[in-house]
Design a protein around this motif. Structure first.
Motif, PDB file in Angstrom:
ATOM      1  N   ALA A  42      58.257  74.998 -53.042  1.00 32.16           N
ATOM      2  CA  ALA A  42      58.559  76.428 -52.980  1.00 32.16           C
ATOM      3  C   ALA A  42      58.127  77.035 -51.655  1.00 32.16           C
ATOM      4  N   ARG A  43      57.189  76.403 -50.972  1.00 34.32           N
ATOM      5  CA  ARG A  43      56.698  76.927 -49.690  1.00 34.32           C
ATOM      6  C   ARG A  43      57.831  77.123 -48.700  1.00 34.32           C
ATOM      7  N   LEU A  44      58.779  76.208 -48.677  1.00 35.82           N
ATOM      8  CA  LEU A  44      59.848  76.296 -47.688  1.00 35.82           C
ATOM      9  C   LEU A  44      60.780  77.470 -47.953  1.00 35.82           C
ATOM     10  N   ASN A  45      60.818  77.983 -49.184  1.00 35.16           N
ATOM     11  CA  ASN A  45      61.612  79.188 -49.437  1.00 35.16           C
ATOM     12  C   ASN A  45      61.064  80.375 -48.656  1.00 35.16           C
ATOM     13  N   SER A  46      59.745  80.432 -48.520  1.00 40.84           N
ATOM     14  CA  SER A  46      59.130  81.514 -47.745  1.00 40.84           C
ATOM     15  C   SER A  46      59.441  81.368 -46.261  1.00 40.84           C
ATOM     16  N   VAL A  47      59.362  80.145 -45.757  1.00 42.44           N
ATOM     17  CA  VAL A  47      59.643  79.911 -44.341  1.00 42.44           C
ATOM     18  C   VAL A  47      61.098  80.243 -44.030  1.00 42.44           C
ATOM     19  N   PHE A  48      61.997  79.936 -44.967  1.00 40.70           N
ATOM     20  CA  PHE A  48      63.431  80.128 -44.742  1.00 40.70           C
ATOM     21  C   PHE A  48      63.787  81.612 -44.615  1.00 40.70           C
ATOM     22  N   ALA A  49      62.890  82.481 -45.025  1.00 40.41           N
ATOM     23  CA  ALA A  49      63.151  83.919 -44.930  1.00 40.41           C
ATOM     24  C   ALA A  49      63.071  84.427 -43.494  1.00 40.41           C
ATOM     25  N   PHE A  50      62.419  83.678 -42.610  1.00 47.48           N
ATOM     26  CA  PHE A  50      62.293  84.118 -41.223  1.00 47.48           C
ATOM     27  C   PHE A  50      63.639  84.027 -40.510  1.00 47.48           C
ATOM     28  N   PRO A  51      63.947  84.970 -39.615  1.00 43.93           N
ATOM     29  CA  PRO A  51      65.284  85.007 -39.012  1.00 43.93           C
ATOM     30  C   PRO A  51      65.605  83.815 -38.125  1.00 43.93           C
ATOM     31  N   LEU A  52      64.613  83.174 -37.522  1.00 48.38           N
ATOM     32  CA  LEU A  52      64.864  82.034 -36.652  1.00 48.38           C
ATOM     33  C   LEU A  52      64.386  80.737 -37.298  1.00 48.38           C
ATOM     34  N   SER A  53      64.570  80.646 -38.613  1.00 42.55           N
ATOM     35  CA  SER A  53      64.224  79.426 -39.342  1.00 42.55           C
ATOM     36  C   SER A  53      65.455  78.531 -39.440  1.00 42.55           C
ATOM     37  N   GLY A  54      65.321  77.419 -40.167  1.00 42.31           N
ATOM     38  CA  GLY A  54      66.469  76.540 -40.371  1.00 42.31           C
ATOM     39  C   GLY A  54      66.548  75.452 -39.324  1.00 42.31           C
ATOM     40  N   ARG A  55      67.699  75.291 -38.739  1.00 43.55           N
ATOM     41  CA  ARG A  55      67.977  74.169 -37.847  1.00 43.55           C
ATOM     42  C   ARG A  55      68.094  74.622 -36.405  1.00 43.55           C
ATOM     43  N   ALA A  56      67.824  73.678 -35.505  1.00 47.79           N
ATOM     44  CA  ALA A  56      68.009  73.922 -34.069  1.00 47.79           C
ATOM     45  C   ALA A  56      69.495  73.835 -33.720  1.00 47.79           C
ATOM     46  N   PRO A  57      69.919  74.477 -32.631  1.00 47.47           N
ATOM     47  CA  PRO A  57      71.313  74.341 -32.195  1.00 47.47           C
ATOM     48  C   PRO A  57      71.590  72.908 -31.768  1.00 47.47           C
ATOM     49  N   CYS A  58      72.804  72.448 -32.017  1.00 44.07           N
ATOM     50  CA  CYS A  58      73.133  71.043 -31.739  1.00 44.07           C
ATOM     51  C   CYS A  58      73.503  70.864 -30.274  1.00 44.07           C
ATOM     52  N   VAL A  59      72.487  70.879 -29.426  1.00 42.72           N
ATOM     53  CA  VAL A  59      72.658  70.536 -28.012  1.00 42.72           C
ATOM     54  C   VAL A  59      71.886  69.250 -27.753  1.00 42.72           C
ATOM     55  N   LEU A  60      72.462  68.362 -26.944  1.00 43.69           N
ATOM     56  CA  LEU A  60      71.924  67.014 -26.820  1.00 43.69           C
ATOM     57  C   LEU A  60      71.360  66.695 -25.441  1.00 43.69           C
ATOM     58  N   THR A  61      71.344  67.695 -24.547  1.00 43.78           N
ATOM     59  CA  THR A  61      70.696  67.498 -23.249  1.00 43.78           C
ATOM     60  C   THR A  61      69.724  68.643 -23.014  1.00 43.78           C
ATOM     61  N   LYS A  79      60.208  84.881 -27.140  1.00 43.02           N
ATOM     62  CA  LYS A  79      59.355  84.845 -25.953  1.00 43.02           C
ATOM     63  C   LYS A  79      58.862  83.434 -25.643  1.00 43.02           C
ATOM     64  N   SER A  80      58.732  82.599 -26.679  1.00 37.79           N
ATOM     65  CA  SER A  80      58.263  81.230 -26.477  1.00 37.79           C
ATOM     66  C   SER A  80      58.823  80.350 -27.580  1.00 37.79           C
ATOM     67  N   MET A  81      58.584  79.046 -27.458  1.00 33.62           N
ATOM     68  CA  MET A  81      59.056  78.106 -28.475  1.00 33.62           C
ATOM     69  C   MET A  81      58.470  78.421 -29.853  1.00 33.62           C
ATOM     70  N   LYS A  82      57.296  79.054 -29.874  1.00 25.10           N
ATOM     71  CA  LYS A  82      56.650  79.356 -31.153  1.00 25.10           C
ATOM     72  C   LYS A  82      57.436  80.369 -31.981  1.00 25.10           C
ATOM     73  N   ASP A  83      58.373  81.063 -31.350  1.00 26.50           N
ATOM     74  CA  ASP A  83      59.173  82.043 -32.084  1.00 26.50           C
ATOM     75  C   ASP A  83      60.308  81.402 -32.875  1.00 26.50           C
ATOM     76  N   PHE A  84      60.547  80.122 -32.639  1.00 22.73           N
ATOM     77  CA  PHE A  84      61.536  79.393 -33.427  1.00 22.73           C
ATOM     78  C   PHE A  84      60.840  78.764 -34.635  1.00 22.73           C
ATOM     79  N   TYR A  85      61.308  79.078 -35.829  1.00 19.62           N
ATOM     80  CA  TYR A  85      60.736  78.522 -37.049  1.00 19.62           C
ATOM     81  C   TYR A  85      61.606  77.400 -37.597  1.00 19.62           C
ATOM     82  N   ILE A  99      57.924  68.161 -36.472  1.00 25.67           N
ATOM     83  CA  ILE A  99      58.591  68.275 -37.774  1.00 25.67           C
ATOM     84  C   ILE A  99      57.747  69.182 -38.659  1.00 25.67           C
ATOM     85  N   ARG A 100      58.369  70.247 -39.192  1.00 22.53           N
ATOM     86  CA  ARG A 100      57.603  71.344 -39.772  1.00 22.53           C
ATOM     87  C   ARG A 100      57.856  71.548 -41.273  1.00 22.53           C
TER      88      ARG A 100
END
Length: 235
Positions: A42-61, A79-85, A99-100
């Motif tokens: 259930a913890r991940l349901n809380s994390v998923f509520a953040f606007p920049l949660s989920g998956r990274a964009p599919c860029v390979l370089t 502002k930094s990588m920490k803002d991506f959840y 891996i989070r």
């Protein structure tokens, strides 16, 4: 750790196919505010509520990723990588990916085994380059993620490459067979053995907590026993 920045992004997107493995194997948060949520994690349901949660964009370089990062910082939202959840994100200062999605395991041994499993997957990716990630991998990403959060090892897994539906447990065991030689070279064979035994039994920490609660009928006592287990004390 990754040998270079481009390899880190390839590793990140290859690992994304295995996010349901990591969730189901580590799931240990079935209860929220004293109530069984019916989710293994259930913890991940809380994390998923953040606007920049989920998956990274599919860029390979790394160059493409820098362009994406510049656009995001230009919006003022980041502002930094920490803002991506994201479930997995690069960690440039350490040369790693992070891996989070893991819940906190109830034993040190399980935490070490999960690390060994990730290490073995990474060695397999680097040695064999088993597939090239693509945007289409993410068509079933959220579905697979939900299945693992909700049902744990009893989840259904949809293979992004073939579209085949199968029990997640079956896919985990097949993956363990694929990476067994790489695990042995990394000294992680005992990690796979520990996790395989639990997968074959359909046992994760969420199930253990529910079993204890069913027996004790008191969540405080279940929590006490979980803490003792983490300390390696007899229950």
């Amino acid at each position: 750790g990754c040998p270079d920045a481009d390899a880190a992004l390839l590793m990140l997107h290859r690992m994304s196919r295995y996010i349901p493995h990591f969730i189901a194997l580590s799931a240990s948060s079935p209860y929220v505010q004293g109530q069984d949520t019916a989710f293994d994690s259930a913890r991940l349901n809380s994390v998923f509520a953040f606007p920049l949660s989920g998956r990274a964009p599919c860029v390979l370089t790394w160059g493409e990723f820098e362009n994406y990062f510049d656009k995001m910082t230009g919006t003022g939202v980041v502002k930094s990588m920490k803002d991506f959840y994201w479930d997995i994100r690069p960690k440039p200062e350490f040369g790693t990916i992070e891996i989070r999605v893991f819940d906190t395991p109830l034993t040190i041994e399980r935490a070490a085994a999960l690390s060994g499993y990730v290490q073995s997957l990474a060695a397999w990716f680097l040695d064999t380059q088993p597939f090239t990630p693509s945007e289409d991998d993410y068509l079933v990403y959220t579905y697979n993620r939900f299945q693992a959060c909700r049902f744990g090892l009893e989840a259904v897994y949809v293979d992004p490459g073939t579209g085949r539906h199968q029990p997640l447990r079956e896919h985990i065991l097949h993956t363990m067979d694929q990476i067994a030689s790489h695990a042995a070279r990394q000294g992680a064979a005992p990690s796979l053995h520990l996790l395989r035994t639990d997968v074959e039994k359909g046992q994760n920490d969420a199930r253990w907590l529910r079993d204890r609660q069913r027996e004790e009928q008191l969540l405080a006592e279940t929590s006490r026993q979980a803490a003792m287990r983490f300390r390696g004390q007899p229950i």
